[in-house]
Design an enzyme around this catalytic site. Structure first.
Site, PDB file in Angstrom:
ATOM      1  N   ASN A 173      18.878  37.856  42.872  1.00 31.71           N
ATOM      2  CA  ASN A 173      19.706  37.690  41.693  1.00 31.71           C
ATOM      3  C   ASN A 173      20.467  38.924  41.319  1.00 31.71           C
ATOM      4  O   ASN A 173      20.116  39.954  41.360  1.00 31.71           O
ATOM      5  CB  ASN A 173      18.695  37.343  40.431  1.00 31.71           C
ATOM      6  CG  ASN A 173      19.550  36.763  39.363  1.00 31.71           C
ATOM      7  OD1 ASN A 173      20.051  35.569  39.092  1.00 31.71           O
ATOM      8  ND2 ASN A 173      20.032  37.798  38.679  1.00 31.71           N
TER       9      ASN A 173
ATOM     10  N   TYR B 250      32.654  51.695  51.597  1.00 29.11           N
ATOM     11  CA  TYR B 250      33.548  52.567  52.378  1.00 29.11           C
ATOM     12  C   TYR B 250      33.650  54.015  51.806  1.00 29.11           C
ATOM     13  O   TYR B 250      33.802  54.050  50.592  1.00 29.11           O
ATOM     14  CB  TYR B 250      34.920  51.499  52.063  1.00 29.11           C
ATOM     15  CG  TYR B 250      36.202  52.163  52.690  1.00 29.11           C
ATOM     16  CD1 TYR B 250      36.231  52.529  54.133  1.00 29.11           C
ATOM     17  CD2 TYR B 250      37.371  52.117  52.174  1.00 29.11           C
ATOM     18  CE1 TYR B 250      37.258  53.025  54.843  1.00 29.11           C
ATOM     19  CE2 TYR B 250      38.517  52.891  52.804  1.00 29.11           C
ATOM     20  CZ  TYR B 250      38.230  53.174  53.914  1.00 29.11           C
ATOM     21  OH  TYR B 250      39.793  53.817  54.760  1.00 29.11           O
TER      22      TYR B 250
ATOM     23  N   ARG C 182      20.087  56.293  36.314  1.00 30.16           N
ATOM     24  CA  ARG C 182      21.184  56.501  35.480  1.00 30.16           C
ATOM     25  C   ARG C 182      20.687  57.605  34.459  1.00 30.16           C
ATOM     26  O   ARG C 182      19.537  57.692  34.471  1.00 30.16           O
ATOM     27  CB  ARG C 182      21.508  55.187  34.644  1.00 30.16           C
ATOM     28  CG  ARG C 182      20.260  54.541  34.196  1.00 30.16           C
ATOM     29  CD  ARG C 182      20.922  53.620  33.073  1.00 30.16           C
ATOM     30  NE  ARG C 182      20.226  51.918  33.033  1.00 30.16           N
ATOM     31  CZ  ARG C 182      19.201  51.804  32.589  1.00 30.16           C
ATOM     32  NH1 ARG C 182      18.516  52.682  31.668  1.00 30.16           N
ATOM     33  NH2 ARG C 182      18.561  50.584  32.505  1.00 30.16           N
TER      34      ARG C 182
ATOM     35  N   ALA D 227      19.644  47.872  35.150  1.00 31.47           N
ATOM     36  CA  ALA D 227      21.104  47.849  34.897  1.00 31.47           C
ATOM     37  C   ALA D 227      21.862  49.004  34.851  1.00 31.47           C
ATOM     38  O   ALA D 227      21.237  50.281  34.496  1.00 31.47           O
ATOM     39  CB  ALA D 227      21.388  47.056  33.550  1.00 31.47           C
TER      40      ALA D 227
ATOM     41  N   ALA E 111      63.492  23.334  76.699  1.00 31.30           N
ATOM     42  CA  ALA E 111      64.172  24.496  77.289  1.00 31.30           C
ATOM     43  C   ALA E 111      65.427  24.961  76.143  1.00 31.30           C
ATOM     44  O   ALA E 111      65.642  26.101  76.288  1.00 31.30           O
ATOM     45  CB  ALA E 111      64.755  24.068  78.617  1.00 31.30           C
TER      46      ALA E 111
ATOM     47  N   ARG F 140      70.188  25.885  65.355  1.00 29.60           N
ATOM     48  CA  ARG F 140      70.257  25.758  63.908  1.00 29.60           C
ATOM     49  C   ARG F 140      69.015  26.049  63.264  1.00 29.60           C
ATOM     50  O   ARG F 140      69.045  26.006  61.950  1.00 29.60           O
ATOM     51  CB  ARG F 140      70.647  24.074  63.753  1.00 29.60           C
ATOM     52  CG  ARG F 140      72.098  23.809  63.839  1.00 29.60           C
ATOM     53  CD  ARG F 140      72.306  22.368  63.687  1.00 29.60           C
ATOM     54  NE  ARG F 140      71.889  21.834  65.019  1.00 29.60           N
ATOM     55  CZ  ARG F 140      71.818  20.374  65.035  1.00 29.60           C
ATOM     56  NH1 ARG F 140      71.968  19.349  63.948  1.00 29.60           N
ATOM     57  NH2 ARG F 140      71.369  19.852  66.176  1.00 29.60           N
TER      58      ARG F 140
ATOM     59  N   GLY G 251      60.585  18.039  73.337  1.00 28.04           N
ATOM     60  CA  GLY G 251      59.510  18.941  72.616  1.00 28.04           C
ATOM     61  C   GLY G 251      59.925  19.054  70.975  1.00 28.04           C
ATOM     62  O   GLY G 251      59.101  19.613  70.197  1.00 28.04           O
ATOM     63  N   ASP G 252      61.000  18.552  70.442  1.00 27.74           N
ATOM     64  CA  ASP G 252      61.332  18.601  69.125  1.00 27.74           C
ATOM     65  C   ASP G 252      61.109  17.186  68.227  1.00 27.74           C
ATOM     66  O   ASP G 252      61.753  17.196  67.277  1.00 27.74           O
ATOM     67  CB  ASP G 252      62.723  19.378  69.017  1.00 27.74           C
ATOM     68  CG  ASP G 252      63.765  18.420  69.389  1.00 27.74           C
ATOM     69  OD1 ASP G 252      63.451  17.108  70.159  1.00 27.74           O
ATOM     70  OD2 ASP G 252      64.926  18.711  69.394  1.00 27.74           O
TER      71      ASP G 252
HETATM   72  C1  UD1 Z   1      70.132  13.557  73.984  1.00 28.83           C
HETATM   73  C2  UD1 Z   1      70.744  12.372  74.772  1.00 28.83           C
HETATM   74  C3  UD1 Z   1      70.951  11.099  73.677  1.00 28.83           C
HETATM   75  C4  UD1 Z   1      70.287  11.057  72.664  1.00 28.83           C
HETATM   76  C5  UD1 Z   1      69.557  12.195  71.975  1.00 28.83           C
HETATM   77  C6  UD1 Z   1      68.524  11.958  71.105  1.00 28.83           C
HETATM   78  C7  UD1 Z   1      71.160  13.003  76.822  1.00 28.83           C
HETATM   79  C8  UD1 Z   1      72.469  13.360  77.778  1.00 28.83           C
HETATM   80  N1  UD1 Z   1      71.643  12.623  75.696  1.00 28.83           N
HETATM   81  O1  UD1 Z   1      71.215  14.008  73.394  1.00 28.83           O
HETATM   82  O2  UD1 Z   1      71.531   9.999  74.218  1.00 28.83           O
HETATM   83  O3  UD1 Z   1      70.814  10.241  71.616  1.00 28.83           O
HETATM   84  O4  UD1 Z   1      69.121  13.160  73.016  1.00 28.83           O
HETATM   85  O5  UD1 Z   1      68.097  12.775  70.672  1.00 28.83           O
HETATM   86  O6  UD1 Z   1      70.355  12.999  77.444  1.00 28.83           O
HETATM   87  N2  UD1 Z   1      66.949  19.994  76.748  1.00 28.83           N
HETATM   88  C9  UD1 Z   1      66.793  20.929  77.810  1.00 28.83           C
HETATM   89  N3  UD1 Z   1      67.442  21.337  78.728  1.00 28.83           N
HETATM   90  C10 UD1 Z   1      68.897  21.133  78.892  1.00 28.83           C
HETATM   91  C11 UD1 Z   1      69.305  20.453  77.645  1.00 28.83           C
HETATM   92  C12 UD1 Z   1      68.315  19.677  76.668  1.00 28.83           C
HETATM   93  O7  UD1 Z   1      65.414  21.212  78.024  1.00 28.83           O
HETATM   94  O8  UD1 Z   1      69.587  21.898  79.674  1.00 28.83           O
HETATM   95  C13 UD1 Z   1      66.077  19.571  76.098  1.00 28.83           C
HETATM   96  C14 UD1 Z   1      66.428  20.218  74.448  1.00 28.83           C
HETATM   97  O9  UD1 Z   1      65.698  21.220  74.088  1.00 28.83           O
HETATM   98  C15 UD1 Z   1      65.855  19.053  73.655  1.00 28.83           C
HETATM   99  C16 UD1 Z   1      66.135  17.663  74.479  1.00 28.83           C
HETATM  100  O10 UD1 Z   1      66.348  18.189  75.914  1.00 28.83           O
HETATM  101  O11 UD1 Z   1      64.529  19.039  73.364  1.00 28.83           O
HETATM  102  C17 UD1 Z   1      67.585  16.883  74.198  1.00 28.83           C
HETATM  103  O12 UD1 Z   1      68.505  17.839  74.233  1.00 28.83           O
HETATM  104  P1  UD1 Z   1      69.771  17.776  73.081  1.00 28.83           P
HETATM  105  O13 UD1 Z   1      70.637  18.745  73.731  1.00 28.83           O
HETATM  106  O14 UD1 Z   1      69.196  17.674  71.949  1.00 28.83           O
HETATM  107  O15 UD1 Z   1      70.307  16.411  73.666  1.00 28.83           O
HETATM  108  P2  UD1 Z   1      71.342  15.624  72.783  1.00 28.83           P
HETATM  109  O16 UD1 Z   1      72.529  16.084  73.152  1.00 28.83           O
HETATM  110  O17 UD1 Z   1      71.134  15.466  71.274  1.00 28.83           O
HETATM  111 CA    CA Z   2      69.347  16.234  69.838  1.00 31.35          CA
END
Ligand code: UD1
Ligand code: CA
Length: 453
Positions: free
Chosen positions: A375, A385, A438, A421, A9, A14, A100-101
């Site tokens: 050929n 066209y 031709r 040709a 979500a 970045r 998801g990342d």
């Molecule tokens: C989280 C963990 C941390 C861990 C790290 C690894 C928690 C509190 N912390 O931290 O311990 O070392 O991941 O990368 O869980 N996301 C949502 N909705 C939200 C917040 C986040 O869908 O409200 C999703 C983000 O899109 C992402 C994942 O959850 O895919 C992790 O969120 P992110 O904010 O990166 O967590 P960190 O603070 O890095």
């Molecule tokens: Ca993270």
């Protein structure tokens, strides 16, 4: 039996992109789709993705590959998983939480973490890694007996806790009932005012249920993608994995570190791939082919023993033993037969080329139906066209098209016909006849002598 919940979500600030982070691609496949596919390959019965930021865009890219829950406002990882509560409650057994990342997570690791979780009779198992630089990650706090006590976020950690090198990957295996019960009791009492998924571990422990950690050996698998540099690093690792798997299946690669092959490409054994080749998703290549240096194949279907040298083939089919290139451009919707030659500086578009036909040099064939064993002389052009509309050209079997012929479409060349040709053909040619279109040559004898006098 397990299900997966994939957190996707977040915004991905970045990346500096109009596009949500999780649909940026690594080797042609969206980040989150790699995670969905790894879950399915590990045997997930159901996969749910939590979307939020530009949810509709994410869902249209990921399509029907999973179920969805919406997290309208991003209030933390625990809050994200809460949005999937209905799904979690509906599936008893294990639920794996993934991000998801992190596209590099493998089915094998998911499978091993679940096996460990089951063998240890855990109610929560966090997947961890040991990093030299743990900056930014949640740290795994263990008790005297080595058991996991809690996870403390970097921002909330004490000086002592920040020295811990074992980190939370953000991936877990939970017992679904233990997780849903803990989620209902989460509070946002921390530095960021967020609902932390990590706090569920302490709640589960306080319920008297066992919590553990599964430490992975390959830290690459938990690499998250936060910016374009990390995106390219993840792609580099994925690219090497994809190439290695083709090589293990019997494909020879020259300078594999220069070869870019996307996900979902099939290549037969004894096929040889030269340096700096690009092969995009959906391409299928048979056995015994040579794909020479610098070629690009996108959605191409290449049968056995085909040679493609320094050429581009897009959404087209090439049948067995055909040679393409060097420097040919096969544009979409071509069907090229067996034993065909598509030589240098030849461009094909939306055309059918029959078996045994030779198009050796400097020729454009567009919107045409060409028979067998035709050929083409050097420099043939189908004039398909008229500035407004496109028309087809039909050429029967066994024709001989002289060099530098223009075929002004719509036009039909009967089987066995010959074209002199330099002809510009504007009318249909009956079978087995010769067309000459031709000006006749005129020789003016002694012309230059007269001019000089
Ligand atoms: C989280 C963990 C941390 C861990 C790290 C690894 C928690 C509190 N912390 O931290 O311990 O070392 O991941 O990368 O869980 N996301 C949502 N909705 C939200 C917040 C986040 O869908 O409200 C999703 C983000 O899109 C992402 C994942 O959850 O895919 C992790 O969120 P992110 O904010 O990166 O967590 P960190 O603070 O890095
Ligand atoms: Ca993270």
């Amino acid at each position: 039996m397990f299900t997966s919940v994939i957190l996707a979500a977040g915004m991905g600030t970045r990346m500096k992109s109009e596009m949500p982070k999780v649909i940026h691609r690594v080797c042609g496949k969206p980040l989150a789709k790699w995670v969905i596919d790894a879950s399915k390959a590990a045997g997930a019965d159901a996969v749910l993705t939590v979307t939020g930021h530009k949810s509709e865009m994410v869902r249209s890219v990921l399509g029907g590959s999973c179920e969805y829950a919406l997290q309208a406002e991003q209030k933390g990882t625990g809050h994200a998983v809460m949005q999937a509560l209905e799904f979690i409650k509906a599936h008893k057994g294990s639920v794996v939480i993934l991000n998801g990342d992190t596209p590099l997570i493998t089915a094998d690791t998911i499978d091993k973490a679940i096996q460990y979780h089951n063998a240890q009779k855990n109610y929560a198992t966090v997947i961890t890694a040991v990093l030299d630089n743990a900056e930014g990650y949640g740290r795994i706090v263990r008790g005297r007996d080595g058991g996991v006590l809690k996870i403390v976020e970097h921002k909330d950690a004490s000086e002592e806790e920040r020295k811990i090198k074992e980190i939370n990957s953000g991936m877990y295996v939970f017992d679904s009932q233990a997780l849903s019960s803990a989620l209902e009791r989460l509070t946002p009492n921390n530095a960021q005012g967020e609902y932390y998924l990590t706090d569920t571990l302490e709640i589960i422990l306080s319920d008297g249920m066992k919590v553990g950690a599964y430490a992975i050996s390959d830290n690459d698998e938990i690499r998250g993608v936060n910016d374009r540099v990390q995106l390219s690093e993840a792609e580099e690792i994925m690219r090497a994995r994809i190439n290695a798997s083709h090589m293990r299946n019997g494909v020879t690669m020259h300078i594999p570190e220069s070869i870019y092959i996307e996900a979902d490409v099939e290549i037969g054994n004894d096929t040889e791939i030269g340096a700096a080749v690009t092969i995009k998703s959906g391409t299928k290549i048979g056995s015994g082919c040579v794909i020479g240096q610098g070629s690009t194949l996108d959605g191409a279907v290449i049968c056995d023993n085909v040679e493609v040298l320094s050429s581009v083939i897009i959404n087209s089919e090439i049948d067995g033993n055909t040679k393409v290139g060097p420097f040919a451009y096969v544009r979409p919707d071509c069907k090229v037969g067996k034993d065909v030659k598509v030589g240098d500086f030849v461009e094909l578009k939306n055309s059918v080329i029959g078996d045994g036909t030779k198009i050796s040099h400097l020729t454009y064939i567009g919107d045409s139906d060409v028979g067998k064993n035709v050929n083409f002389g050097c420099g043939t052009v189908t004039c398909n066209y008229d500035g407004k509309d496109k028309y087809r050209t039909a050429i029967g079997d066994n024709c001989f098209i002289g060099c530098n012929t223009n075929l002004v479409s719509p036009v039909k060349v009967g089987s066995g016909a010959y074209i002199a040709a330099g002809s510009t053909i504007t009318e249909d040619i009956p079978e087995n006849s010769l067309a000459i279109a031709r000006e006749r040559q005129v020789n003016k004898n002694g012309w230059n002598d007269k001019r000089e006098k």
